[in-house]
Design a protein around this motif. Sequence first.
Motif, short mmCIF file in Angstrom:
data_model
loop_
_atom_site.label_atom_id
_atom_site.label_comp_id
_atom_site.label_asym_id
_atom_site.label_seq_id
_atom_site.Cartn_x
_atom_site.Cartn_y
_atom_site.Cartn_z
N SER A 264 -13.46 23.73 3.19
CA SER A 264 -14.05 23.87 1.86
C SER A 264 -13.88 22.59 1.04
CB SER A 264 -13.42 25.06 1.13
OG SER A 264 -13.93 25.18 -0.18
N LEU A 265 -12.70 21.99 1.10
CA LEU A 265 -12.47 20.73 0.40
C LEU A 265 -13.36 19.63 0.97
CD1 LEU A 265 -8.58 20.83 0.08
CD2 LEU A 265 -10.22 20.95 -1.81
N TYR A 266 -13.57 19.64 2.28
CA TYR A 266 -14.46 18.67 2.91
C TYR A 266 -15.89 18.85 2.38
CZ TYR A 266 -16.92 16.10 6.60
OH TYR A 266 -17.73 15.21 7.28
N ASP A 267 -16.34 20.10 2.35
CA ASP A 267 -17.70 20.39 1.87
C ASP A 267 -17.88 19.96 0.41
OD1 ASP A 267 -18.75 21.40 4.22
OD2 ASP A 267 -18.17 23.46 3.77
N ASP A 268 -16.80 20.06 -0.38
CA ASP A 268 -16.85 19.70 -1.80
C ASP A 268 -16.73 18.20 -2.03
OD1 ASP A 268 -17.09 22.35 -2.42
OD2 ASP A 268 -15.00 22.63 -2.99
N GLY A 269 -16.49 17.44 -0.97
CA GLY A 269 -16.32 16.01 -1.10
C GLY A 269 -14.94 15.58 -1.56
N ARG A 270 -13.97 16.50 -1.54
CA ARG A 270 -12.60 16.16 -2.00
C ARG A 270 -11.66 15.85 -0.84
NH1 ARG A 270 -10.47 20.62 -5.90
NH2 ARG A 270 -11.64 22.04 -4.54
N LEU A 271 -12.15 15.96 0.38
CA LEU A 271 -11.34 15.64 1.55
C LEU A 271 -12.23 14.92 2.56
CD1 LEU A 271 -8.53 16.16 2.96
CD2 LEU A 271 -9.66 18.08 4.10
N ARG A 272 -11.77 13.78 2.98
CA ARG A 272 -12.51 13.05 4.00
C ARG A 272 -11.62 12.85 5.22
NH1 ARG A 272 -12.46 6.92 1.34
NH2 ARG A 272 -12.02 5.94 3.35
N VAL A 273 -12.25 12.77 6.37
CA VAL A 273 -11.54 12.56 7.63
C VAL A 273 -11.81 11.15 8.09
CG1 VAL A 273 -11.19 13.36 9.99
CG2 VAL A 273 -11.86 15.00 8.21
N HIS A 274 -10.78 10.32 8.10
CA HIS A 274 -10.97 8.94 8.51
C HIS A 274 -10.69 8.81 10.00
CE1 HIS A 274 -11.29 4.59 7.84
NE2 HIS A 274 -10.42 4.51 8.83
N VAL A 275 -11.73 8.47 10.77
CA VAL A 275 -11.58 8.24 12.21
C VAL A 275 -11.46 6.75 12.44
CG1 VAL A 275 -12.67 8.48 14.47
CG2 VAL A 275 -12.83 10.34 12.80
N HIS A 276 -10.31 6.32 12.91
CA HIS A 276 -10.05 4.90 13.13
C HIS A 276 -10.91 4.36 14.28
CE1 HIS A 276 -7.47 1.27 13.09
NE2 HIS A 276 -7.66 1.28 14.40
N ALA A 277 -11.00 5.14 15.35
CA ALA A 277 -11.79 4.72 16.51
C ALA A 277 -11.98 5.92 17.43
CB ALA A 277 -11.09 3.60 17.28
N THR A 278 -13.03 5.87 18.25
CA THR A 278 -13.27 6.89 19.26
C THR A 278 -13.25 6.26 20.64
OG1 THR A 278 -15.68 6.65 19.16
CG2 THR A 278 -14.68 8.27 17.69
N TYR A 279 -12.77 7.03 21.62
CA TYR A 279 -12.72 6.59 23.01
C TYR A 279 -13.22 7.73 23.90
CZ TYR A 279 -9.53 2.79 21.63
OH TYR A 279 -8.96 1.68 21.04
#
Length: 305
Positions: A264-279
């Motif tokens: 819910s916080l993600y949908d509201d723009g108050r929580l972001r997930v920072h992905v440093h890199a993908t493998y």
Amino acid sequence: MGRAVVFDEYGDAEVLRVVDADPPVPGPGKVRIRVRAAGLQPFDVKLRRGDTADWAPARFPQGGGSEAAGVVDALGDGVTRFAAGDEILGGTTGPAHAEYALAKVDDLIVKPANMPWDEAGALSASGQTAHAALTALGVRAGETVLIHAAAGGVGSMAVQLVRAWGGVVVGTASERNHAYLRELGAVPVTYGDGLVQRVRQAAPGGVDAVLDAVGTREVLDASVELVPDRNRIGTIAGQEFAGDLGIRSLGLERSAGRLAELVSLYDDGRLRVHVHATYPLEDAAAAHREVESGHVRGKIVLTVS
């Protein structure tokens, strides 16, 4: 037949290998996930090295990962909440660094349509660890919280949660991550000699609670000096010091309600997930080495094509 990352002995990242593995069969109340992305936790690295052998020994051949995002592939008996083809995210009951993984229905939630797969694969473990730790420490609106390793996977989530709940954050990190922490809403300070004085300058009104994701005695001693109430100091990385110092050893506590709040916080723009890199799975060793470098901002994610 699917693929899975395993290791047959403790060691450096080179012990990891990708093997063919039969898709697991979901029991009652579980589903099988066709994994698209899975977060790589510091715990996975410690497990591979043998750091956890005394209290969480490996069972060779041992897989890794405890969170994933993907598509429901098969249903166990009694499952009605999800259907085959649903896009979900959450915690897994077995290794997630694989093409297929099992999960309890109660540990999953529908993936928001606007959330990329790599972010969905990185949200659950770090987000729920941060949420559970801050809840256990009784963090409330208006309080000042000191977060050690604030730019890491759990730290980044914890900073944002405290801010969303109306608190103030002082976060320790290397100087190269200070701008990132300011973007998240934290006041950054550096590690090392003089840490207590720097925190007091950043929080002249004092610190109410501490969440530690570093785990060194130096950082924990500083925390005890800053917060007299040791019940409000918790660590997710320095469990070996917790008893001696009288502080709290905290860990991951999963619940669908906790995960729903994070989404819910993600949908509201108050929580972001920072992905440093993908493998990709085949490069799991490189992903482990990057986590061991100590320079990861946010999370490393393994992807499955």
